[in-house]
Design a protein around this motif. Structure first.
Motif, PDB file in Angstrom:
ATOM      1  N   UNK A 162     -40.973  32.831  20.095  1.00 10.23           N
ATOM      2  CA  UNK A 162     -40.360  32.188  18.930  1.00 10.23           C
ATOM      3  C   UNK A 162     -41.116  30.930  18.554  1.00 10.23           C
ATOM      4  N   UNK A 163     -41.225  30.703  17.257  1.00  9.30           N
ATOM      5  CA  UNK A 163     -41.689  29.435  16.702  1.00  9.30           C
ATOM      6  C   UNK A 163     -40.555  28.939  15.814  1.00  9.30           C
ATOM      7  N   UNK A 164     -40.746  27.788  15.185  1.00  8.62           N
ATOM      8  CA  UNK A 164     -39.688  27.227  14.352  1.00  8.62           C
ATOM      9  C   UNK A 164     -40.214  26.879  12.975  1.00  8.62           C
ATOM     10  N   UNK A 165     -39.512  27.332  11.944  1.00  8.68           N
ATOM     11  CA  UNK A 165     -39.779  26.919  10.578  1.00  8.68           C
ATOM     12  C   UNK A 165     -38.871  25.716  10.347  1.00  8.68           C
ATOM     13  N   UNK A 166     -39.460  24.527  10.446  1.00  9.62           N
ATOM     14  CA  UNK A 166     -38.712  23.273  10.428  1.00  9.62           C
ATOM     15  C   UNK A 166     -38.783  22.632   9.052  1.00  9.62           C
ATOM     16  N   UNK A 167     -37.614  22.345   8.470  1.00  3.48           N
ATOM     17  CA  UNK A 167     -37.557  21.605   7.212  1.00  3.48           C
ATOM     18  C   UNK A 167     -38.030  20.176   7.490  1.00  3.48           C
ATOM     19  N   UNK A 168     -38.848  19.629   6.599  1.00  2.00           N
ATOM     20  CA  UNK A 168     -39.348  18.275   6.854  1.00  2.00           C
ATOM     21  C   UNK A 168     -38.470  17.197   6.234  1.00  2.00           C
ATOM     22  N   UNK A 211     -35.536  29.868  13.618  1.00  6.22           N
ATOM     23  CA  UNK A 211     -36.437  30.525  14.562  1.00  6.22           C
ATOM     24  C   UNK A 211     -37.171  31.653  13.829  1.00  6.22           C
ATOM     25  N   UNK A 212     -38.478  31.724  14.047  1.00 13.34           N
ATOM     26  CA  UNK A 212     -39.287  32.759  13.408  1.00 13.34           C
ATOM     27  C   UNK A 212     -40.142  33.458  14.455  1.00 13.34           C
ATOM     28  N   UNK A 213     -40.576  34.670  14.116  1.00 16.29           N
ATOM     29  CA  UNK A 213     -41.336  35.506  15.038  1.00 16.29           C
ATOM     30  C   UNK A 213     -42.502  36.134  14.282  1.00 16.29           C
ATOM     31  N   UNK A 270     -50.105  32.271  -5.660  1.00 17.99           N
ATOM     32  CA  UNK A 270     -51.423  31.797  -6.089  1.00 17.99           C
ATOM     33  C   UNK A 270     -52.522  32.740  -5.639  1.00 17.99           C
ATOM     34  N   UNK A 271     -53.761  32.284  -5.767  1.00 16.72           N
ATOM     35  CA  UNK A 271     -54.914  33.100  -5.386  1.00 16.72           C
ATOM     36  C   UNK A 271     -55.024  33.204  -3.872  1.00 16.72           C
ATOM     37  N   UNK A 272     -55.345  34.412  -3.404  1.00 15.13           N
ATOM     38  CA  UNK A 272     -55.509  34.618  -1.967  1.00 15.13           C
ATOM     39  C   UNK A 272     -56.245  35.914  -1.714  1.00 15.13           C
ATOM     40  N   UNK A 273     -56.799  36.004  -0.549  1.00 20.47           N
ATOM     41  CA  UNK A 273     -57.322  37.251   0.000  1.00 20.47           C
ATOM     42  C   UNK A 273     -56.293  37.703   1.027  1.00 20.47           C
ATOM     43  N   UNK A 274     -56.296  38.967   1.373  1.00 14.95           N
ATOM     44  CA  UNK A 274     -55.311  39.484   2.332  1.00 14.95           C
ATOM     45  C   UNK A 274     -55.296  38.672   3.622  1.00 14.95           C
ATOM     46  N   UNK A 275     -56.467  38.274   4.092  1.00 18.51           N
ATOM     47  CA  UNK A 275     -56.532  37.518   5.355  1.00 18.51           C
ATOM     48  C   UNK A 275     -55.964  36.102   5.242  1.00 18.51           C
ATOM     49  N   UNK A 276     -55.672  35.648   4.026  1.00 22.07           N
ATOM     50  CA  UNK A 276     -55.069  34.326   3.821  1.00 22.07           C
ATOM     51  C   UNK A 276     -53.553  34.347   4.025  1.00 22.07           C
ATOM     52  N   UNK A 277     -52.962  35.528   4.122  1.00 22.61           N
ATOM     53  CA  UNK A 277     -51.509  35.623   4.227  1.00 22.61           C
ATOM     54  C   UNK A 277     -51.047  35.611   5.679  1.00 22.61           C
ATOM     55  N   UNK A 278     -50.066  34.776   5.954  1.00 25.28           N
ATOM     56  CA  UNK A 278     -49.403  34.750   7.263  1.00 25.28           C
ATOM     57  C   UNK A 278     -47.980  35.246   7.034  1.00 25.28           C
ATOM     58  N   UNK A 279     -47.513  36.100   7.910  1.00 21.29           N
ATOM     59  CA  UNK A 279     -46.190  36.708   7.758  1.00 21.29           C
ATOM     60  C   UNK A 279     -45.355  36.398   8.994  1.00 21.29           C
ATOM     61  N   UNK A 280     -44.100  36.034   8.758  1.00 19.04           N
ATOM     62  CA  UNK A 280     -43.169  35.755   9.842  1.00 19.04           C
ATOM     63  C   UNK A 280     -41.829  36.396   9.521  1.00 19.04           C
ATOM     64  N   UNK A 281     -41.061  36.662  10.567  1.00 16.71           N
ATOM     65  CA  UNK A 281     -39.710  37.199  10.422  1.00 16.71           C
ATOM     66  C   UNK A 281     -38.711  36.140  10.858  1.00 16.71           C
ATOM     67  N   UNK A 310     -36.915  41.280   4.975  1.00 16.89           N
ATOM     68  CA  UNK A 310     -37.230  40.127   4.123  1.00 16.89           C
ATOM     69  C   UNK A 310     -38.097  39.113   4.869  1.00 16.89           C
ATOM     70  N   UNK A 311     -39.388  39.423   5.007  1.00 20.87           N
ATOM     71  CA  UNK A 311     -40.275  38.504   5.724  1.00 20.87           C
ATOM     72  C   UNK A 311     -40.587  37.236   4.920  1.00 20.87           C
ATOM     73  N   UNK A 312     -40.991  36.212   5.638  1.00 16.89           N
ATOM     74  CA  UNK A 312     -41.538  34.992   5.042  1.00 16.89           C
ATOM     75  C   UNK A 312     -43.039  35.223   4.922  1.00 16.89           C
ATOM     76  N   UNK A 313     -43.596  35.003   3.734  1.00 18.23           N
ATOM     77  CA  UNK A 313     -45.033  35.170   3.521  1.00 18.23           C
ATOM     78  C   UNK A 313     -45.603  33.826   3.092  1.00 18.23           C
ATOM     79  N   UNK A 314     -46.679  33.413   3.761  1.00 20.51           N
ATOM     80  CA  UNK A 314     -47.317  32.125   3.485  1.00 20.51           C
ATOM     81  C   UNK A 314     -48.764  32.367   3.082  1.00 20.51           C
ATOM     82  N   UNK A 315     -49.157  31.790   1.962  1.00 15.97           N
ATOM     83  CA  UNK A 315     -50.555  31.780   1.563  1.00 15.97           C
ATOM     84  C   UNK A 315     -51.187  30.582   2.275  1.00 15.97           C
ATOM     85  N   UNK A 316     -51.963  30.830   3.300  1.00 13.70           N
ATOM     86  CA  UNK A 316     -52.532  29.737   4.098  1.00 13.70           C
ATOM     87  C   UNK A 316     -53.620  28.974   3.353  1.00 13.70           C
ATOM     88  N   UNK A 317     -54.066  29.519   2.239  1.00 17.03           N
ATOM     89  CA  UNK A 317     -55.080  28.842   1.432  1.00 17.03           C
ATOM     90  C   UNK A 317     -54.488  27.628   0.726  1.00 17.03           C
TER      91      UNK A 317
END
Length: 145
Positions: free
Chosen positions: A48-54, A62-64, A86-97, A114-121
């Motif tokens: 587990x990791x944590x998606x923490x509101x700042x 908790x995310x996985x 926004x603009x991204x390549x497939x490898x720029x996406x991080x997915x968490x549950x 319903x995953x969380x998808x993050x454009x790391x770019x």
């Protein structure tokens, strides 16, 4: 920046580690900025990791990594929906549950629908709904670990 958290105390977060949800997370729309806090277990990434509101110290999910639950996880998502990231390549996406860990931990589940998808770019993120019928909102994980 210093961020107060419920579970980790005060932590330093680099501005580049702030993840922005333009519309928030469903049910928590007023909170749009988060970071991911990783636990380390004996030199390796914890389950587990944590998606923490700042901006709200008591708000952390908790995310996985989905591939730790199902190595063949492949959510189907409408391309137009992902354009919001926004603009991204497939490898720029991080997915968490998002995980739910109740008092009876044997009933721990993840939301594979319903995953969380993050454009790391650009650190834009959103929660999406996968079109796959085989994925469930409440996928029990204990027996798989």
């Amino acid at each position: 920046m210093r961020v107060k958290t419920r579970y980790f105390g005060e932590v330093d977060i680099e501005d580049t580690k702030v993840i922005h949800f333009e519309k928030g997370i469903p049910g928590f729309e007023q909170y749009t900025d988060y970071t991911i806090l990783y636990d380390i277990e004996e030199g390796q990434e914890a389950f587990f990791s944590w998606l923490q509101c700042i901006t709200e110290e008591g708000l952390a999910f908790p995310i996985v990594n989905p591939f730790r639950v199902d190595t063949s996880y492949d959510p189907v998502v409408e391309d137009a929906l992902l354009k919001q990231l926004g603009d991204f390549e497939t490898e720029d996406l991080a997915v968490f549950l998002l995980a739910t860990v109740p008092a009876d931990v044997s009933k721990t589940s993840v939301n594979m629908k319903a995953p969380i998808v993050i454009n790391t770019r650009n650190n834009k993120a959103m929660q999406i709904i996968a079109e796959n019928n085989e994925y469930q909102v409440k996928h029990m994980i204990l027996e798989e670990q």
